[in-house]
Each structure stands twice: as structure tokens, then as C-alpha cells.
Scaffold this active site. Structure first.
Site, short mmCIF file in Angstrom:
data_model
loop_
_atom_site.label_atom_id
_atom_site.label_comp_id
_atom_site.label_asym_id
_atom_site.label_seq_id
_atom_site.Cartn_x
_atom_site.Cartn_y
_atom_site.Cartn_z
N PRO A 155 40.18 -74.14 35.65
CA PRO A 155 40.96 -72.98 35.21
C PRO A 155 40.90 -71.86 36.23
O PRO A 155 39.85 -71.57 36.80
CB PRO A 155 40.29 -72.58 33.89
CG PRO A 155 38.90 -73.13 33.98
CD PRO A 155 39.01 -74.38 34.80
N CYS A 156 42.05 -71.26 36.49
CA CYS A 156 42.13 -70.12 37.41
C CYS A 156 42.81 -68.97 36.68
O CYS A 156 43.94 -68.57 37.00
CB CYS A 156 42.90 -70.49 38.68
SG CYS A 156 42.10 -71.77 39.66
N GLN A 157 42.14 -68.43 35.67
CA GLN A 157 42.74 -67.40 34.82
C GLN A 157 42.95 -66.09 35.55
O GLN A 157 43.70 -65.23 35.10
CB GLN A 157 41.87 -67.20 33.59
CG GLN A 157 41.78 -68.44 32.72
CD GLN A 157 40.55 -68.44 31.81
OE1 GLN A 157 39.55 -67.82 32.12
NE2 GLN A 157 40.65 -69.14 30.69
N GLY A 158 42.28 -65.94 36.70
CA GLY A 158 42.44 -64.70 37.46
C GLY A 158 43.80 -64.54 38.10
O GLY A 158 44.12 -63.47 38.60
N ILE A 159 44.62 -65.61 38.13
CA ILE A 159 45.95 -65.50 38.71
C ILE A 159 47.03 -65.42 37.64
O ILE A 159 48.21 -65.37 37.96
CB ILE A 159 46.26 -66.68 39.66
CG1 ILE A 159 46.20 -68.01 38.90
CG2 ILE A 159 45.29 -66.70 40.82
CD1 ILE A 159 46.58 -69.21 39.75
#
Length: 871
Positions: free
Chosen positions: A488-492
Site C-alpha cells: 500500500p502507498c496511501q501517501g500518494i
């Protein structure tokens, strides 16, 4: 190397130009001196070597018209000349036939040289094998050399693959270019790569002979994931090269064997129909007929990281079996306990761990130390901590004392049951823990104990470690054949207002990408497959996508990146996702499977990496299966109410479409291992919807059952000529039984009043953009076409390609999340098929592979193929 744009989806010329420039950042000396006046049309894009920011260059003639002019040109010196005898005319014409054609021609856009299509081919008078530049340096054919660059920039690096004098007397060489890391797709992530490492390309172009600056020694060495062993193989040199960089799909692969016959055309980027419909496909189908369940190939072990409910590993294993390999999901890791329960339910053979990926990696390292301490592995790793921890005395008592004011009680460990790394007792003390069973107590007294408290239980721990080692409870480096996962790359996410555009990896929400790569580096699988949202190649100039490729290169893996649309593999859902293959040097780098179905385009294809979209080239004639719509997927499912509470119900009609007939098969039927029809007798699972609250239910009941029906059809709403909504002043506002308005304010203001998604019905002839994790209808089209409810869990699962036999666990909202976060199963199955071909060494060259007709129903043709072979 084909440079034509892909046309499965609608691209703009501007977008294609940006993508072409992004894909080919290296600029050769000649293209520096030419003005970039080529017009990129909608149906064809040539991969140029001119970066976007450097396109404003001065225009210079390609070559002087005479030898005398050549010697007076600023780019030629009086002491630059060919030396020695020319190559015999017959041999030169055989090796470089286009140089000797009577009429001047233009280079093909698909040629290996990848030159600009509008560039004239320099006609040759003769070819040479040696040249002297500036009267001092002797260059030979196939030497490596620095080539003159603009002032202030690093000189270019090339292999000299051709030396010739033109019919006008000009002196030229053809350079085949090496890329520095900064010139490849990873760009500003070049710090991940050693400065002396360069990547050989297929890109060639012609340059005046005196552009050569100096000879270089570039050592070609084999790619090796053992970094220490690799360093020992690098001799003294200016640069070393172990990888080839190909522009299509940002591909890095093993170097081809060196050939002294330069100037040949490349093969297509798509595996040919002859290879696929002939040898490769028939061989694969025959293998499938031979290898039944009781006669399986050796097991290929898969680790599914961030596994969710297991869609990716399910698809990969199904596709692997179809290609003839026995790919098995042996381990899976996820932080969501309900997703872990779902995976375990459907894959009882899998060791499912409900923990963070960081803790899992720490556990693997500690497990390796324990196996080394107990002499279970040959490659001994440092384990001094355990030498100091465990008592060398007999630990038969293996006990722990607990004291209070009233008594002293001794607890004796009977058995060690499990192991984890982290803090199972929630006391914020990270470390290695064992779950122990206490002698004389029931299982309800089992507890997690830190290893420090079990220092006198060496034998109990040893028994557990030995047993776990034999059962492969946890993988050691080298045990895993395939690692897959979608960190998961929720920062983008666009919902994150505080996204870090300068360095996305500084955001904790993006750190899982680093952890995923760290696990790959530690376990060293043969193949790695990472999936993610398209934003990883859009946000911050594609920083995270470039990082993923850079890390794989840093680990000496081959790799390539593709963007795939789920609908192109037989779903009524568009859903773009990025997939990155990584392969150890000893393995074939898997290809991307080409689309099998037409697809309704939804959403936006990113400008960056646009040419990485997995699709057929413009002009490639192919008959795809028709696009699927919602009716194809769910029209056979029984009606259910908003408050349906059953997890299992009966089908009430037979399958209406080919999609439904396939999705209702049992697992054995789907793999071709069973001829009996089990699906008609089976139950339908998870066909229930999120129960709407009374207010929302009353709103949904008022939405017309028609195409395009949404909140705009409710009384009091008026649509203006500019498609924005406003309150109708002539209609009194309607209120619900609760006193709240029928049309909520948030629906009117959503996307500044331009959206028709709030409380919108899907329709039978439509496709959806993407299956989401939340089932609320407030800002998305998720209502059933004819029933007053949102789509059920099973209907969403159908849109994701989950077989009907796949059951889910957890509260209803959690099951929606599991389905929405999943990789579309048909995409994973197609990838699993090409993965299997790569493991068998039967994958063709090039980044793309044409799947067998009617895939995945290819087992239906095994008997006919076998009989034809016998005839």
C-alpha cells in the site's frame, strides 16, 4: 524494436509525445545537433532520443555533401581518417544492405536502430574496420568509446558497430548506445545504481567520425544477484555492463550474446502468432494433459505479501497450472485479520500470517538465526545472541516462577506452539515471541512469551524450530520461488492533502514499498511481481515507480513495467493497475499477456509511462473478444433485499452468459480436472449487500430504474445548461420520515455540482470504472440497476473475477474492503500463465505475449490437440 503507440485505448498526440520522450531520455550526439521538428501523429509515435526539456536545439545538416566539405566542417578534423583496407564489397553489402541500395530510403520506425523515422539512410561507398581520429587514437570496429557531448555534460558512451564512408565522401560511424542509470527510466533515482554500471541498448545512430573522444574499456560481466561474487568478477575498467536496457515497457534484461554482425533488425516486441499458436501453445497444452493432479510438476513455492483475501495468489496459481507448472501459495502475510481468515478458508495449504510486513521480515531474520544456531542450515549466519541467551545446562524443568504475597507457583512449558515478531501482548516491547502451552493447563491458558523469558527452554524451542524447519513453516533465503504483492502507498492518494511531492519515501504511508523490496532482497526469489495503483507512475513524476525499478536493478534483477486494464482480460470493469516483473539472472523475465477482450475505456490513462500500457500496436490486426458489460456478469444472480442477512443462498436460474458459466465452475472444473458438473448443486456465497440506513434506503427507493438514474431525478433538483445542478425554486423541498431532506446538500455540492454519481444506478449495458472498497452510495454509482440496494459483495466479486466458489470472512463492510482492494483475478491468472511459461523456459523474447484463443478455457482443446498430434 517497435516504437508505435498502443491503440487499445484513446491516446492524444501530446500525451504520446511526452511518453515517448520520457521513455527514451538518452540523447545521442547527432540528435543533439538536429532540431526536433518531427510531428507526432495520433496513430504513430516514434521513440526518439530527445528529452522534452532539450528539444530546442539548433538545426545542422545530417552530413556534408562532399569529402572536402567534411574535412572543413567544425565537427571534423584534418587528421581524422579511416585506415587499413576496406571491408570487401561483397561482405559489406551482405552485412549492411541498406547502405548500398541505389535509392536513398528512410529508416523504418520499427528498426533495431530506433533512429528517427524521417532520417535518411546514409548511402555508403565502402566500410572499414579501423579509424584514426585527431591523428592519435586508433579505433577499431566494436570498440567502446566516449562520444562528444554538449559543453558541461557527460560524454556519451557507445559501442562502434559500423564505420563507413558515404558516397559523398563523409566519414561516419554508427554508435550503439550505453545508458547511464540517470538516462534510463529511473532518472533521478540513479543514486541506487553504482556509477560505473552502464546499460547496453538497441538504440543506434550515425555520427561524424570525429565525434569520437576516447577509447573505453567496458567489461561485460554476467548479471549476478550475489553482489559479492559479482564484484569479484569485475576487472579493472572504465565501466562495466551486465544488463541490456530496452525501451518497450522499461525493460532491463540479461545481456544478449555478443555478435560481431552489427546492424541487424530486431524481432517484434510481441511473440509471433506462429510461435504461440504453433510450438509454444501446443506444447503447453500437451503438458497440461499429461500433468494431472496426481502427477504434478515439482512444487513452485509462492509468498503473497500484503495478500488481502488472496486474489493475486489465487489468479497466479490458477494461471500457473494452466501453463503446466505447479505453483502453490505456501505463505501469505497481511495485517487485516479478516482478510487472512478469508485466504486461509480458500487456501488451507497456505501458512497465513496476520502481521505487518516489517515484523514478518524481522521474524524471517530471527528464524534464520535460530536455524543456524540449531545447525539446520549450512550457510551459517551470526547467532551469538542465542549462544549467550540459552543455558547450556539441562533445561528439563523449563519453568517460570510467578510470585505474589500469597504463594509461589511454578509454570512448566509443555510445548512451543507458534512464533512471531512484534508485540502480541500489546506492551510496546518489540522482539521475538513464542506461543507456549503450559503443562497441566488447558489451551485457554496458552500465552505469548518473549524469548528472553524462555532462556531455560532450549530443548522445547529446538523441537519447535526443527519441526517448523522440516514443514517450511517460514521461508529461508532461497526457499521462495515467487514473491508477489501490492504494497500500500496511501501517501500518494489524492485524498491525502499533505502528500510529499519532493521525496514520497519520507512519508510513512509509502514505506511499505521499501519493505516489499527489502523482503525480496532478503529472500532472493527467482521471480518477483509487484502490483500497485497507477499513481505510483503519476505522482511526483513517477518517483515510486522509478524507485521500484531502481531497487530491483540494485539487487541485480531483470525487470519490466506494464500498465494493465482489468477489462481487457474479460471483466466489465476498466481498473488500471501497474505491474512490475522482477526476475533473477538465471530466469527468463516473464512477459506481459496481451488483452483478450475489447474494453470500454473509463478513467484517465497517465501521460507518464503511457507507452507502458499493455496493448497491441497500432495496425496490428487482431480479433479480440467483445467487451463485457454489467449484464454479462451479474444477470443470473437471484434478487435480494437491502436487509438480506444470509451468507449462503441457492442459485435460482442457470447461467445466462459465457462469463457466468465459467465463474460458476468449481475449482477442479475451472482447472479442467473434473468432468462432472458440480456448480449447479453448489450454493452462492456472500450475495448480500451493505444494509443502508433508513434515510438512504428511502432515497434509493425514489431513484428511477433507468439508465442514468441518480439524485438528479429527485424532486427539487434542476440541471442547468452547463450540467451543474441547482435547487428548483418552483419545487418545495421534500423531506424524509426522519425530517432530513430527500436530496442531501452534499449531493448537490459534490464536484461543484457537476457530478451525477451520488445515489446513481449502474445499468446493464455499462461497465464500471473500478470496484471500490466502500459500499455507500453517497458519491459513487453503485446501485443495482433494478433493485433498491447497492451491489452485493458477490456482485462486486464477480466484477473482480473471483470464482463463485471463493468465500469471504468478516463483517459485511470488511468483505467489501477485501474485494475492492483485490487484484482482478483474470489479470493475475493471465500473468500466472506467462509466469509459468517463463519458469519452463518457453517464453519468447520481447515484452508481450499473445494468450491462447479463448483463454482461460484452453483445456477444452487439449484432447483435440493431442489427437491432431497423433494423426
Amino acid at each position: 524494436m517497435s516504437s508505435k503507440r498502443k491503440t487499445r485505448f484513446s491516446f492524444s498526440p501530446v500525451a504520446a509525445a511526452a511518453a515517448a520522450a520520457d521513455s527514451t531520455p538518452l540523447q545521442s550526439p547527432k540528435s543533439r545537433r538536429k532540431s526536433n521538428t518531427k510531428s507526432l501523429v495520433a496513430d504513430e509515435v516514434v521513440a526518439t532520443s530527445v528529452p522534452v526539456e532539450e528539444k530546442q536545439t539548433s538545426s545542422v545538416d545530417d552530413a556534408p555533401s562532399t569529402a572536402e566539405d567534411n574535412h572543413s566542417d567544425d565537427h571534423q578534423g584534418p587528421n581524422t581518417r579511416f585506415v587499413g583496407d576496406p571491408i570487401p564489397d561483397k561482405e559489406a553489402r551482405r552485412r549492411w544492405p541498406k547502405r548500398y541500395q541505389e535509392k536513398t530510403q528512410k529508416r523504418s520506425a520499427g528498426s533495431k536502430s530506433n533512429r528517427n523515422e524521417e532520417e535518411e539512410i546514409h548511402q555508403a561507398r565502402r566500410h572499414y574496420t579501423q579509424a584514426e581520429v585527431d591523428g592519435c587514437t586508433l579505433y577499431k570496429l566494436y570498440d567502446d568509446a566516449h562520444v562528444k557531448a554538449e559543453e558541461g555534460e557527460d560524454n556519451y558512451i557507445c559501442k562502434i558497430v559500423e564505420m563507413f564512408e558515404t558516397v559523398d565522401g563523409a566519414l561516419y560511424f554508427t554508435g550503439q548506445w550505453y545508458y547511464r542509470a540517470k538516462d534510463t527510466v529511473i532518472k533521478n533515482l540513479a543514486y541506487l545504481i553504482e556509477p560505473k554500471r552502464v546499460f547496453f541498448s538497441e538504440v543506434q545512430d550515425d555520427n561524424p567520425l570525429d565525434c569520437l573522444v576516447e577509447k573505453l574499456k567496458i567489461s561485460r560481466i554476467p548479471l549476478n544477484v550475489d553482489l559479492d561474487a559479482k564484484k569479484e568478477t569485475i576487472p579493472p575498467c572504465d565501466y562495466y555492463c551486465d544488463t541490456q536496457y530496452l525501451l518497450p515497457y522499461s525493460t532491463f534484461v540479461n545481456l544478449p550474446s555478443e555478435s560481431r554482425e552489427g546492424g541487424c533488425e530486431t524481432s517484434s516486441t510481441i511473440s509471433s502468432d506462429t510461435e504461440i499458436n504453433g510450438r509454444s501453445e501446443v506444447n503447453s497444452l500437451l503438458k497440461e494433459a499429461v500433468h494431472h493432479e496426481e502427477n504434478k510438476e515439482p512444487e513452485l513455492k509462492l509468498l503473497d505479501l500484503y495478500c488481502g483475501c488472496g486474489a493475486m495468489s489465487t489468479g497466479l496459481t490458477l494461471g500457473g497450472v494452466l501453463s503446466g507448472v505447479n505453483l502453490v501459495a505456501r505463505w501469505a502475510v497481511d495485517l487485516n485479520e479478516y482478510a487472512c481468515e478469508s485466504l486461509k478458508l480458500n487456501h488451507p495449504e497456505t501458512e497465513v500470517r496476520n502481521e505487518s510486513a516489517e515484523n514478518f521480515l524481522s521474524l524471517l531474520k530471527e528464524w534464520h538465526k535460530l536455524c543456524s544456531y540449531f545447525s539446520l542450515v549450512k550457510n551459517m549466519v551470526p547467532h551469538e545472541d542465542y549462544v549467550n541467551l540459552f543455558s547450556e545446562e539441562d533445561d528439563a524443568t523449563c519453568n517460570e516462577e510467578e510470585s505474589d504475597e500469597d504463594d509461589n507457583e511454578v509454570f512448566e512449558v509443555s510445548e512451543v506452539l507458534a512464533v512471531c515478531y512484534g508485540d502480541p501482548n500489546k506492551e510496546k516491547k518489540q522482539g521475538l515471541y513464542f506461543k507456549v502451552h503450559w503443562k497441566g493447563y488447558g489451551s485457554d491458558a496458552d500465552s505469548w512469551e518473549p524469548i528472553e523469558g524462555l532462556s531455560n527452554c532450549k530443548e522445547r524451542i529446538k523441537d519447535f524450530v526443527v519441526r517448523g524447519f522440516k514443514l517450511k513453516m517460514l521461508p529461508l533465503p532461497g526457499d521462495v520461488h515467487v514473491i508477489c504483492g501490492g504494497p500500500p502507498c496511501q501517501g500518494i492518494s489524492g485524498f491525502n492533502r499533505f502528500r510529499n511531492r519532493e521525496n514520497p519515501l519520507d512519508d510513512e504511508k509509502n514505506k511499505q514499498l521499501v519493505v516489499f523490496m527489502d523482503i525480496v532482497q532478503y529472500l532472493q526469489p527467482k521471480i518477483a511481481l509487484m502490483e500497485n495503483v497507477v499513481d505510483i507512475v503519476k505522482f511526483a513524476n513517477g518517483f515510486l515507480g522509478r524507485y521500484a525499478l531502481g531497487r530491483l536493478l540494485q539487487m541485480n534483477y531483470q525487470c519490466r513495467l506494464g500498465i494493465m486494464a482489468a477489462g481487457a482480460y474479460g471483466l466489465p470493469q476498466f481498473r488500471l493497475r501497474v505491474f512490475i516483473w522482477g526476475a533473477a539472472p538465471s530466469e527468463k523475465l516473464p512477459q506481459f499477456p496481451l488483452p483478450t477482450h475489447d474494453v470500454i475505456v473509463r478513467g484517465v490513462i497517465p501521460l507518464e509511462f503511457e507507452l507502458n500500457t499493455v496493448a497491441y500496436d497500432e495496425g496490428h490486426k487482431v480479433q479480440l473478444q467483445r467487451k463485457l458489460i454489467l449484464e454479462d456478469a451479474i444477470s443470473d444472480l437471484p434478487p435480494v433485499k437491502n436487509n438480506e442477512g444470509r451468507d449462503e443462498i441457492k442459485y435460482n436460474k442457470t447461467a445466462q452468459t459465457e462469463f457466468q458459466r465459467f465463474i460458476r465452475l468449481s475449482k477442479n472444473e475451472m482447472l479442467g480436472f473434473s468432468t462432472t458438473t458440480e456448480s449447479l448443486k453448489s450454493l452462492l456465497y456472500d450475495h448480500r449487500s451493505l444494509e443502508l440506513n433508513l434515510d438512504d434506503y428511502q432515497r434509493v427507493c425514489r431513484i428511477p430504474k433507468k439508465k442514468g438514474g441518480c439524485f438528479r431525478d429527485l424532486p427539487g433538483v434542476r440541471v442547468r445548461a452547463d450540467n451543474k445542478v441547482e435547487w428548483d425554486p418552483e419545487v418545495e423541498r421534500v423531506y424524509l420520515d426522519s425530517g432530513k431532506p430527500l436530496v442531501p446538500d452534499y449531493a448537490m455540492s459534490f464536484v461543484n455540482g457537476t457530478s451525477s454519481k451520488p445515489f446513481a444506478r449502474l445499468w446493464w449495458d455499462e461497465t464500471v470504472a473500478t470496484v471500490v472498497t466502500r459500499a455507500e452510495p453517497h458519491n459513487q454509482a453503485i446501485l443495482h440497476p433494478e433493485q433498491d440496494r447497492v451491489l452485493t459483495i458477490r456482485e462486486n466479486a464477480r466484477l473482480q473475477g473471483f470464482p463463485d466458489f471463493y468465500k469471504l470472512r468478516g463483517p459485511v463492510k470488511e468483505r467489501y474492503i477485501q474485494v475492492g482492494n483485490a487484484v482482478a483475478v483474470p489479470v493475475a491468472r493471465a500473468l500466472g500463465y506467462t509466469l509459468g511459461l517463463a519458469f519452463q523456459g518457453s517464453a519468447c523474447e520481447g515484452p508481450l505475449y499473445k494468450l491462447p484463443d479463448k483463454f482461460p478455457l484452453i483445456r477444452d482443446r487439449v484432447s483435440s490437440v493431442s489427437s491432431q498430434d497423433e494423426v
